[in-house]
Scaffold this active site. Structure first.
Site, PDB file in Angstrom:
ATOM      1  N   GLU A 282       0.850  -1.153   0.058  1.00  0.00           N
ATOM      2  CA  GLU A 282      -0.024   0.175   0.009  1.00  0.00           C
ATOM      3  C   GLU A 282       1.036   1.316  -0.018  1.00  0.00           C
ATOM      4  OE1 GLU A 282      -3.140   0.257  -0.668  1.00  0.00           O
ATOM      5  OE2 GLU A 282      -3.100  -2.178  -0.657  1.00  0.00           O
ATOM      6  N   TRP A 285       1.860   1.732  -3.262  1.00  0.00           N
ATOM      7  CA  TRP A 285       0.546   2.795  -4.109  1.00  0.00           C
ATOM      8  C   TRP A 285       0.748   4.183  -4.223  1.00  0.00           C
ATOM      9  CZ3 TRP A 285      -2.566   1.666  -7.947  1.00  0.00           C
ATOM     10  CH2 TRP A 285      -3.254   0.389  -8.145  1.00  0.00           C
ATOM     11  N   TRP A 313     -20.648  13.494 -18.960  1.00  0.00           N
ATOM     12  CA  TRP A 313     -20.931  13.687 -17.500  1.00  0.00           C
ATOM     13  C   TRP A 313     -22.210  14.589 -17.206  1.00  0.00           C
ATOM     14  CZ3 TRP A 313     -17.797  10.617 -15.180  1.00  0.00           C
ATOM     15  CH2 TRP A 313     -16.344  10.611 -15.851  1.00  0.00           C
ATOM     16  N   ASN A 348     -10.413   3.570   3.313  1.00  0.00           N
ATOM     17  CA  ASN A 348     -10.154   3.552   1.711  1.00  0.00           C
ATOM     18  C   ASN A 348     -11.387   2.669   1.122  1.00  0.00           C
ATOM     19  OD1 ASN A 348      -8.302   3.536  -0.546  1.00  0.00           O
ATOM     20  ND2 ASN A 348      -8.360   1.189  -0.237  1.00  0.00           N
ATOM     21  N   TRP A 366     -15.507  13.111 -12.517  1.00  0.00           N
ATOM     22  CA  TRP A 366     -14.444  12.920 -11.452  1.00  0.00           C
ATOM     23  C   TRP A 366     -13.753  13.953 -10.726  1.00  0.00           C
ATOM     24  CZ3 TRP A 366      -9.568  13.745 -12.203  1.00  0.00           C
ATOM     25  CH2 TRP A 366      -8.919  13.553 -13.378  1.00  0.00           C
ATOM     26  N   TRP A 389      -8.766   8.840  -8.169  1.00  0.00           N
ATOM     27  CA  TRP A 389     -10.118   9.417  -8.775  1.00  0.00           C
ATOM     28  C   TRP A 389      -9.988   8.912 -10.243  1.00  0.00           C
ATOM     29  CZ3 TRP A 389     -14.748  10.650  -7.273  1.00  0.00           C
ATOM     30  CH2 TRP A 389     -14.896  11.124  -6.150  1.00  0.00           C
TER      31      TRP A 389
HETATM   32  P1  FAD Z   1      -3.172   2.292   5.103  1.00  0.00           P
HETATM   33  O1  FAD Z   1      -4.073   1.284   4.788  1.00  0.00           O
HETATM   34  O2  FAD Z   1      -2.793   2.271   6.589  1.00  0.00           O
HETATM   35  O3  FAD Z   1      -1.998   2.454   4.097  1.00  0.00           O
HETATM   36  C1  FAD Z   1      -0.836   3.238   4.388  1.00  0.00           C
HETATM   37  C2  FAD Z   1      -0.342   4.046   3.571  1.00  0.00           C
HETATM   38  O4  FAD Z   1      -0.306   3.643   2.464  1.00  0.00           O
HETATM   39  C3  FAD Z   1      -1.723   5.157   3.561  1.00  0.00           C
HETATM   40  O5  FAD Z   1      -1.018   6.219   4.624  1.00  0.00           O
HETATM   41  C4  FAD Z   1      -1.181   5.770   2.210  1.00  0.00           C
HETATM   42  O6  FAD Z   1       0.121   6.763   2.194  1.00  0.00           O
HETATM   43  C5  FAD Z   1      -0.638   4.525   1.340  1.00  0.00           C
HETATM   44  N1  FAD Z   1      -1.736   4.194   0.700  1.00  0.00           N
HETATM   45  C6  FAD Z   1      -2.827   3.128   0.988  1.00  0.00           C
HETATM   46  N2  FAD Z   1      -3.518   3.018  -0.004  1.00  0.00           N
HETATM   47  C7  FAD Z   1      -3.125   3.969  -1.021  1.00  0.00           C
HETATM   48  C8  FAD Z   1      -3.804   4.235  -2.414  1.00  0.00           C
HETATM   49  N3  FAD Z   1      -4.766   3.525  -2.788  1.00  0.00           N
HETATM   50  N4  FAD Z   1      -3.256   5.284  -2.975  1.00  0.00           N
HETATM   51  C9  FAD Z   1      -1.919   5.844  -2.519  1.00  0.00           C
HETATM   52  N5  FAD Z   1      -1.641   5.480  -1.596  1.00  0.00           N
HETATM   53  C10 FAD Z   1      -2.154   4.722  -0.384  1.00  0.00           C
HETATM   54  N6  FAD Z   1      -4.561   8.667  -0.175  1.00  0.00           N
HETATM   55  C11 FAD Z   1      -3.985   9.751   0.064  1.00  0.00           C
HETATM   56  O7  FAD Z   1      -3.024  10.019   0.778  1.00  0.00           O
HETATM   57  N7  FAD Z   1      -4.402  11.394  -0.233  1.00  0.00           N
HETATM   58  C12 FAD Z   1      -5.651  11.527  -0.890  1.00  0.00           C
HETATM   59  O8  FAD Z   1      -5.783  12.362  -1.359  1.00  0.00           O
HETATM   60  C13 FAD Z   1      -6.281  10.215  -1.371  1.00  0.00           C
HETATM   61  N8  FAD Z   1      -7.377  10.457  -2.080  1.00  0.00           N
HETATM   62  C14 FAD Z   1      -8.064   9.208  -2.465  1.00  0.00           C
HETATM   63  C15 FAD Z   1      -9.138   9.283  -3.329  1.00  0.00           C
HETATM   64  C16 FAD Z   1      -9.976   8.168  -3.834  1.00  0.00           C
HETATM   65  C17 FAD Z   1     -11.148   8.469  -4.606  1.00  0.00           C
HETATM   66  C18 FAD Z   1      -9.394   6.859  -3.284  1.00  0.00           C
HETATM   67  C19 FAD Z   1     -10.378   5.506  -3.758  1.00  0.00           C
HETATM   68  C20 FAD Z   1      -8.525   6.842  -2.414  1.00  0.00           C
HETATM   69  C21 FAD Z   1      -7.582   8.001  -2.273  1.00  0.00           C
HETATM   70  N9  FAD Z   1      -6.512   7.756  -1.362  1.00  0.00           N
HETATM   71  C22 FAD Z   1      -5.901   9.166  -0.764  1.00  0.00           C
HETATM   72  C23 FAD Z   1      -5.685   6.481  -1.015  1.00  0.00           C
HETATM   73  C24 FAD Z   1      -6.227   5.817   0.303  1.00  0.00           C
HETATM   74  O9  FAD Z   1      -7.628   5.742   0.506  1.00  0.00           O
HETATM   75  C25 FAD Z   1      -5.690   6.399   1.488  1.00  0.00           C
HETATM   76  O10 FAD Z   1      -4.309   6.417   1.406  1.00  0.00           O
HETATM   77  C26 FAD Z   1      -5.757   5.637   2.819  1.00  0.00           C
HETATM   78  O11 FAD Z   1      -7.290   5.420   3.063  1.00  0.00           O
HETATM   79  C27 FAD Z   1      -5.083   6.406   3.904  1.00  0.00           C
HETATM   80  O12 FAD Z   1      -5.600   5.576   5.239  1.00  0.00           O
HETATM   81  P2  FAD Z   1      -4.402   4.706   5.820  1.00  0.00           P
HETATM   82  O13 FAD Z   1      -3.159   5.779   6.065  1.00  0.00           O
HETATM   83  O14 FAD Z   1      -5.046   4.313   7.246  1.00  0.00           O
HETATM   84  O15 FAD Z   1      -4.127   3.683   4.934  1.00  0.00           O
END
Ligand code: FAD
Length: 484
Positions: A282, A285, A313, A348, A366, A389
């Site tokens: 993650e 990602w 849209w 997420n 979007w 997005w």
């Molecule tokens: P954990 O599950 O604990 O993951 C650890 C770290 O991995 C996160 O803190 C984050 O830095 C990174 N990570 C995890 N999943 C993703 C992902 N899909 N994409 C990129 N990095 C990820 N994340 C943001 O940091 N900023 C945003 O503006 C953002 N916008 C989003 C918009 C949409 C529509 C979606 C579907 C996802 C978005 N995310 C964003 C990705 C993700 O949802 C969040 O990073 C995650 O929910 C953060 O929670 P956590 O720190 O508990 O994640």
């Protein structure tokens, strides 16, 4: 004669540990002037949104305290980043400016121009990597090209070996004696006044470096082991919630990586299997999103697949407003949107459901969802937000195929079966039996009289979106009338 100082420009690296620009400045032995510039002009419409401004205030306060504790005050200035730095160089006769790199297109343009201008003035400039495990240009496929989809990105990262080790925080910093005049953070008005929509944030979030490190420790101790199976359930405390700390650079990804690996090894497990590997993936990602933005500077504004610009849209404000307010009549969507508004965060799994509902069932562009998230998320990050997005919309790299339309009822039933999450955020549903919780419109008796009817019939919305995407993919004109 006093030694000429180094200006250390803090940006999205609001920490003292594992901060290579700071470490290099300290190692030089020169007096250091740490500065943060509130620049609301250079980013244009991507200037920090409301929730980010709340976080920034707290985070700068924490950084200021940490620096003050080692007798090296943080200077605050407001203005265009490049102009403020050049003016400070002149005011202090600085010999060098050090910073850690940012990857937003406007930041790259600004930093490149500033670097050239300073070098022309015989001022040394050094930039470093504090925000990523590896620079986007280091990560390549076997044929030497940047990976365009996630799995090869992960494989390429693994082939690069371990990220650089974590750097220690300096115990002492030699400060510049005569500090130029700066601003008071209170005068920046980063926090909302009335109505104070962020009044619930302090109970949930503690910005700052120490808090980020503590949070990582707690996550490793209490949640990591169950991360893989638990991370999809929004009512379970099994995700790290490190995203805002990572965005503001209160903790760096190398720190997260190495501490996670070390924790796993001390508990006798292999870090590259199961939950630990999933968590590291993650984190990657996030790297992949940064790489997408680096190679596609228009990612936040334009569909990566240009044909998606022709999608029909629906421009009406009404569905967008209902979605933003958590008033769509779709329980899990409303729960997510209300969580976002009240906490600055959304789980997420629920982000994916809410985004898919907006783009597919409601057929709202979007970019309108991206802008709302930008304003309301405490972790709003240009790269991760835009890439996610576009992933949901189907217009991005490695995107979800257009026919994958999340069914919010099935998602709710699968990931919040008994409604701990949904009932918490949508109390109008508290008396609805589990069976009908995610589709209260089917209940024989109206046990939620105060809850909205669905804004769209889900089967109709799905079929309409599928037709529109299909026509688009077949190159047919795709006006909305043709899809309904
Ligand atoms: P954990 O599950 O604990 O993951 C650890 C770290 O991995 C996160 O803190 C984050 O830095 C990174 N990570 C995890 N999943 C993703 C992902 N899909 N994409 C990129 N990095 C990820 N994340 C943001 O940091 N900023 C945003 O503006 C953002 N916008 C989003 C918009 C949409 C529509 C979606 C579907 C996802 C978005 N995310 C964003 C990705 C993700 O949802 C969040 O990073 C995650 O929910 C953060 O929670 P956590 O720190 O508990 O994640």
């Amino acid at each position: 004669m006093t030694e000429r100082p180094i200006i250390l420009w803090f940006r999205q690296d609001l920490r003292l540990g594992d901060n290579p620009a700071l470490a290099a400045a300290v190692a030089s032995g020169a007096p250091i002037l740490p500065v943060f510039v509130l620049d609301e002009e250079t980013p244009g419409k991507w200037s920090p949104g409301g929730a980010s401004r709340w976080w920034l205030h707290q985070s700068l306060y924490a950084l200021g305290q940490s620096l003050a504790a080692i007798d090296c005050p943080l200077l605050l200035r407001r203005g265009t980043g490049a102009e403020v730095i050049r003016s400070l160089v002149a005011e202090t006769d600085a010999r060098a400016v050090y910073w850690n790199r940012c990857y937003e297109p406007f930041a790259i343009l600004r930093d490149t121009a500033l670097k050239n201008a300073l070098k022309d003035d015989d001022v040394e400039v050094e930039s470093f990597n504090a925000a990523l495990l590896f620079e986007p240009w280091q990560v390549k496929t076997k044929s030497g090209t940047p990976p365009k989809v996630y799995s090869p990105y992960w494989r390429a990262i693994r082939l690069l070996g371990d990220p650089e080790p974590e750097g220690a925080a300096p115990e002492k910093i030699s400060r510049l004696r005569e500090i130029p005049a700066g601003d008071r953070i209170e005068d920046w008005h980063l926090q909302p006044s009335q109505p104070d929509w962020a009044s619930g944030f302090p109970a949930l979030w503690l910005p700052g470096e120490q808090s980020a490190l503590n949070k990582l420790d707690r996550f490793l101790e209490n949640a990591l082991e169950d991360y893989k199976t638990g991370r999809d359930f929004p009512s379970k405390p099994l995700v790290s919630r490190l995203s805002p700390h990572l965005h503001f650079g209160e903790i760096g990804p190398r720190q997260v990586w190495h501490r996670t690996v070390a924790h796993c090894i001390t508990t006798g497990r292999d870090p590259f299997t199961g939950s630990t590997e999933h968590f590291l993936k993650e984190l990657v990602w996030r790297e992949f999103s940064h790489a997408q933005l680096y190679y596609n500077p228009t990612l936040p504004d334009a569909c990566l697949r240009p044909e998606y610009e022709g999608f029909p849209w629906i421009g009406s404000e009404k569905p967008l407003r209902a979605w933003q307010r958590g008033q769509t009549g779709i329980p899990i969507v409303d729960a997510g949107m209300r969580e976002l508004w009240q906490t600055g965060y959304m789980h997420n799994r629920v982000r994916m459901i809410c985004a898919s509902f907006l783009v597919k069932h409601l057929m709202v562009d979007w970019r309108a969802g991206e802008a709302w998230f930008w304003d309301t998320l405490v972790d709003a990050d240009l790269a991760s937000n835009a890439a996610s997005w576009q992933w949901v919309a189907g217009s991005g790299a490695d995107a979800a195929p257009y026919f994958r339309i999340f069914n919010p009822v099935l998602q709710g039933e699968k990931f919040d079966k008994h409604g701990e999450y949904t009932r918490h955020w949508v109390p109008e549903l508290s008396n609805v039996p589990d069976r009908y919780l995610h589709k209260p419109w089917e209940a024989p008796e109206n046990s939620a009289p105060d809850y909205n009817s669905p804004i769209v019939d889900l089967a109709f919305g799905r079929a309409r979106a599928l037709t529109a995407f299909k026509r688009l993919n077949e190159g047919l004109p795709s006006d909305i009338a043709a899809c309904a």
